[in-house]
Motif scaffolding. Sequence first.
Motif, PDB file in Angstrom:
ATOM      1  N   VAL A  13       0.867  -1.183   0.000  1.00 30.55           N
ATOM      2  CA  VAL A  13       0.000   0.000   0.000  1.00 30.55           C
ATOM      3  C   VAL A  13       0.903   1.232   0.000  1.00 30.55           C
ATOM      4  O   VAL A  13       1.774   1.362   0.853  1.00 30.55           O
ATOM      5  CB  VAL A  13      -0.910   0.007   1.250  1.00 30.55           C
ATOM      6  N   PRO A  14       0.755   2.133  -1.004  1.00 31.55           N
ATOM      7  CA  PRO A  14      -0.302   2.213  -2.029  1.00 31.55           C
ATOM      8  C   PRO A  14       0.112   1.700  -3.397  1.00 31.55           C
ATOM      9  O   PRO A  14      -0.621   1.918  -4.361  1.00 31.55           O
ATOM     10  CB  PRO A  14      -0.542   3.715  -2.088  1.00 31.55           C
ATOM     11  N   ILE A  15       1.272   1.039  -3.516  1.00 31.17           N
ATOM     12  CA  ILE A  15       1.759   0.621  -4.841  1.00 31.17           C
ATOM     13  C   ILE A  15       0.769  -0.319  -5.517  1.00 31.17           C
ATOM     14  O   ILE A  15       0.441  -0.157  -6.704  1.00 31.17           O
ATOM     15  CB  ILE A  15       3.153  -0.049  -4.707  1.00 31.17           C
ATOM     16  N   ASP A  16       0.289  -1.310  -4.773  1.00 29.70           N
ATOM     17  CA  ASP A  16      -0.670  -2.268  -5.347  1.00 29.70           C
ATOM     18  C   ASP A  16      -2.117  -1.838  -5.122  1.00 29.70           C
ATOM     19  O   ASP A  16      -2.968  -2.036  -5.998  1.00 29.70           O
ATOM     20  CB  ASP A  16      -0.458  -3.653  -4.725  1.00 29.70           C
ATOM     21  N   VAL A  17      -2.379  -1.297  -3.937  1.00 29.46           N
ATOM     22  CA  VAL A  17      -3.741  -0.904  -3.581  1.00 29.46           C
ATOM     23  C   VAL A  17      -3.709   0.410  -2.806  1.00 29.46           C
ATOM     24  O   VAL A  17      -2.951   0.549  -1.835  1.00 29.46           O
ATOM     25  CB  VAL A  17      -4.427  -1.974  -2.688  1.00 29.46           C
ATOM     26  N   SER A  18      -4.505   1.383  -3.238  1.00 28.73           N
ATOM     27  CA  SER A  18      -4.681   2.622  -2.478  1.00 28.73           C
ATOM     28  C   SER A  18      -5.794   2.420  -1.465  1.00 28.73           C
ATOM     29  O   SER A  18      -6.794   1.744  -1.751  1.00 28.73           O
ATOM     30  CB  SER A  18      -5.048   3.790  -3.402  1.00 28.73           C
ATOM     31  N   VAL A  19      -5.615   3.019  -0.282  1.00 30.12           N
ATOM     32  CA  VAL A  19      -6.624   2.911   0.782  1.00 30.12           C
ATOM     33  C   VAL A  19      -6.913   4.305   1.332  1.00 30.12           C
ATOM     34  O   VAL A  19      -5.991   5.042   1.680  1.00 30.12           O
ATOM     35  CB  VAL A  19      -6.145   1.986   1.927  1.00 30.12           C
ATOM     36  N   ILE A  20      -8.197   4.657   1.385  1.00 34.15           N
ATOM     37  CA  ILE A  20      -8.591   5.949   1.951  1.00 34.15           C
ATOM     38  C   ILE A  20      -9.598   5.711   3.074  1.00 34.15           C
ATOM     39  O   ILE A  20     -10.529   4.921   2.930  1.00 34.15           O
ATOM     40  CB  ILE A  20      -9.173   6.892   0.871  1.00 34.15           C
ATOM     41  N   GLY A  21      -9.384   6.379   4.205  1.00 39.06           N
ATOM     42  CA  GLY A  21     -10.260   6.230   5.362  1.00 39.06           C
ATOM     43  C   GLY A  21     -11.190   7.423   5.532  1.00 39.06           C
ATOM     44  O   GLY A  21     -11.434   8.196   4.597  1.00 39.06           O
ATOM     45  N   PHE A  22     -11.683   7.567   6.758  1.00 39.99           N
ATOM     46  CA  PHE A  22     -12.617   8.657   7.063  1.00 39.99           C
ATOM     47  C   PHE A  22     -12.537   8.934   8.563  1.00 39.99           C
ATOM     48  O   PHE A  22     -12.539   8.003   9.358  1.00 39.99           O
ATOM     49  CB  PHE A  22     -14.047   8.246   6.707  1.00 39.99           C
ATOM     50  N   ASP A  23     -12.440  10.177   8.939  1.00 39.85           N
ATOM     51  CA  ASP A  23     -12.453  10.709  10.313  1.00 39.85           C
ATOM     52  C   ASP A  23     -11.197  11.516  10.643  1.00 39.85           C
ATOM     53  O   ASP A  23     -11.259  12.513  11.338  1.00 39.85           O
ATOM     54  CB  ASP A  23     -12.638   9.630  11.403  1.00 39.85           C
ATOM     55  N   ASP A  24     -10.015  11.022  10.202  1.00 36.38           N
ATOM     56  CA  ASP A  24      -8.747  11.682  10.528  1.00 36.38           C
ATOM     57  C   ASP A  24      -8.495  11.694  12.035  1.00 36.38           C
ATOM     58  O   ASP A  24      -8.161  12.720  12.622  1.00 36.38           O
ATOM     59  CB  ASP A  24      -8.713  13.115   9.976  1.00 36.38           C
ATOM     60  N   VAL A  25      -8.636  10.523  12.656  1.00 33.66           N
ATOM     61  CA  VAL A  25      -8.290  10.404  14.067  1.00 33.66           C
ATOM     62  C   VAL A  25      -6.768  10.437  14.194  1.00 33.66           C
ATOM     63  O   VAL A  25      -6.037  10.262  13.218  1.00 33.66           O
ATOM     64  CB  VAL A  25      -8.851   9.104  14.686  1.00 33.66           C
ATOM     65  N   LEU A  26      -6.292  10.647  15.409  1.00 38.10           N
ATOM     66  CA  LEU A  26      -4.856  10.806  15.649  1.00 38.10           C
ATOM     67  C   LEU A  26      -4.049   9.639  15.107  1.00 38.10           C
ATOM     68  O   LEU A  26      -2.965   9.826  14.538  1.00 38.10           O
ATOM     69  CB  LEU A  26      -4.610  10.970  17.152  1.00 38.10           C
ATOM     70  N   LEU A  27      -4.570   8.429  15.254  1.00 36.41           N
ATOM     71  CA  LEU A  27      -3.843   7.234  14.820  1.00 36.41           C
ATOM     72  C   LEU A  27      -3.528   7.250  13.330  1.00 36.41           C
ATOM     73  O   LEU A  27      -2.523   6.675  12.894  1.00 36.41           O
ATOM     74  CB  LEU A  27      -4.673   5.980  15.167  1.00 36.41           C
ATOM     75  N   SER A  28      -4.348   7.930  12.532  1.00 33.91           N
ATOM     76  CA  SER A  28      -4.140   7.930  11.078  1.00 33.91           C
ATOM     77  C   SER A  28      -2.835   8.606  10.683  1.00 33.91           C
ATOM     78  O   SER A  28      -2.274   8.328   9.629  1.00 33.91           O
ATOM     79  CB  SER A  28      -5.319   8.617  10.385  1.00 33.91           C
ATOM     80  N   ARG A  29      -2.353   9.498  11.534  1.00 35.40           N
ATOM     81  CA  ARG A  29      -1.098  10.196  11.237  1.00 35.40           C
ATOM     82  C   ARG A  29       0.137   9.353  11.538  1.00 35.40           C
ATOM     83  O   ARG A  29       1.243   9.683  11.129  1.00 35.40           O
ATOM     84  CB  ARG A  29      -1.027  11.496  12.039  1.00 35.40           C
ATOM     85  N   TYR A  30      -0.069   8.265  12.294  1.00 43.34           N
ATOM     86  CA  TYR A  30       1.065   7.458  12.737  1.00 43.34           C
ATOM     87  C   TYR A  30       1.032   6.035  12.201  1.00 43.34           C
ATOM     88  O   TYR A  30       1.899   5.226  12.524  1.00 43.34           O
ATOM     89  CB  TYR A  30       1.106   7.433  14.273  1.00 43.34           C
ATOM     90  N   SER A  31       0.020   5.719  11.374  1.00 41.34           N
ATOM     91  CA  SER A  31      -0.006   4.400  10.750  1.00 41.34           C
ATOM     92  C   SER A  31       1.091   4.347   9.685  1.00 41.34           C
ATOM     93  O   SER A  31       1.644   5.370   9.284  1.00 41.34           O
ATOM     94  CB  SER A  31      -1.375   4.149  10.112  1.00 41.34           C
ATOM     95  N   ARG A  32       1.408   3.157   9.243  1.00 37.26           N
ATOM     96  CA  ARG A  32       2.406   2.994   8.185  1.00 37.26           C
ATOM     97  C   ARG A  32       1.801   2.173   7.061  1.00 37.26           C
ATOM     98  O   ARG A  32       1.471   1.020   7.271  1.00 37.26           O
ATOM     99  CB  ARG A  32       3.671   2.323   8.731  1.00 37.26           C
ATOM    100  N   PRO A  33       1.648   2.755   5.860  1.00 35.35           N
ATOM    101  CA  PRO A  33       1.912   4.172   5.557  1.00 35.35           C
ATOM    102  C   PRO A  33       0.885   5.076   6.242  1.00 35.35           C
ATOM    103  O   PRO A  33      -0.180   4.625   6.639  1.00 35.35           O
ATOM    104  CB  PRO A  33       1.755   4.220   4.033  1.00 35.35           C
TER     105      PRO A  33
END
Length: 334
Positions: free
Chosen positions: A263-283
Motif C-alpha cells: 500500500v499504495p503501490i498495489d492498492v490505495s486505501v482511503i479512510g474517514f475521520d482523521d483520528v490521531l492514529l491515522s497520522r502514525y499508521s504505516r503508511p
Amino acid sequence: MATIKDVAKKAGVSTATVSRVVNNGPKVGDKTRARVLAIMAQLGYHPNENARALVTKKSQSLGVVIPDLTDPFFASLANGVDKIARQNNMQLLLSTGSISEESERQAISFLLERRCESIVVHSKKLSDQEIIEFANKIPGLVLIDRFIQEIADKCIWLDNQEGGKIAARHLLSLGHKQLACISSKYKIDDPALRFKGFRNELTESGLSLLAHHIVEDEPNLQGGEVATQKLLASDTKFDAIFVYNDAMAIGAISTLEDNGFKVPIDVSVIGFDDVLLSRYSRPKLTTLHYPIEEMAEFAAQLALGKISAPATEQGNGHKYIPRLVKRESTSLKT
C-alpha cells in the motif's frame, strides 16, 4: 462523611451562612468566610451538587452521550465537550449509549436524573420523534452527528454524503477504476450516506460497484481486518478501497500487507475521520478530516447558550463539510 450541619456547628455559624459561603453569596464577612472554608477543608466537606442545583436553580454539570468509550473518534468528541465544561467551571458528566435504542434512552435519562440541563447527545438508534420529544423537554439538549429538520437549530452535523463524493473524486483522479468499499455493519446513517455519495460519484463517472465489491463488519481495527480477508477470499479485483473509518482502514492496510500487497503501490486505501492514529499508521493514512472536536466544542457552547436563549432560527442547522487529507496510503495507479 461531613455534612453542612457539621461545618456549621464547628464554625459556630448557621447552616444558611455555610450555604452562602459555598455559593459565593453576599452578607458574609471575610473572616467568617475564611473560617468556614478552612473548616470545610479540615472536615473534608464537599457540597452536594444536586442540592446546590435545587437551591440555585443552576446545574454545575455539562453532559455528553457517546456510544463508546474506547473509540478514539468518540474520545475526541467527549474531549471537545470537556474543554467547554472546564472553561465554564463545570463538571463533565459522561454516559454511553452503545448504539442501542434502550441504552441511548437510559443514558439521557441518567443525565436528567442528575439535573444536567445542558447535554450534547450522539444518538443513532432513537427515533426522530423521540429525539424531538427529548429536545422539547430539555432546552439545553443539542444533537451532534445527526440532522433532524424539526429541531434543526439544535443539530450539529457533518455532510457524510459529500465526504463519500470527495473520496471517490480523489481515487478517480489517481486513475483507479477497480474500486471496493469496506463499511460498517451497523444500519445507521453515517455509513449509508458515505457509501451513497461514493457510489453516486462513481456512477456519474461511468463506473459501478458490484455486490461482491462491498463488504461490512465491525467499525474497528479487527473489523477492517476481517472485511479485507473477505475481499481477498472472494477473488475480487480491486486497486483501491474506500473504508468507512480510519480504524477499519488501518486494519485493512495491515491485512493487505500481511497478504503480500504493498500500500499504495498495489492498492490505495482511503479512510474517514482523521483520528490521531491515522497520522502514525504505516503508511500514513489518506483520509477525510471530520472536525469532531471542533464540532463538539461548538455543540457544548450551543447547549449552554440554549438555556438562556432557547429560540433560534431553524434553517439547516450547523453543517460541516469533511476535508480531504492526502497522506501516503493513496497514489497514482501504476
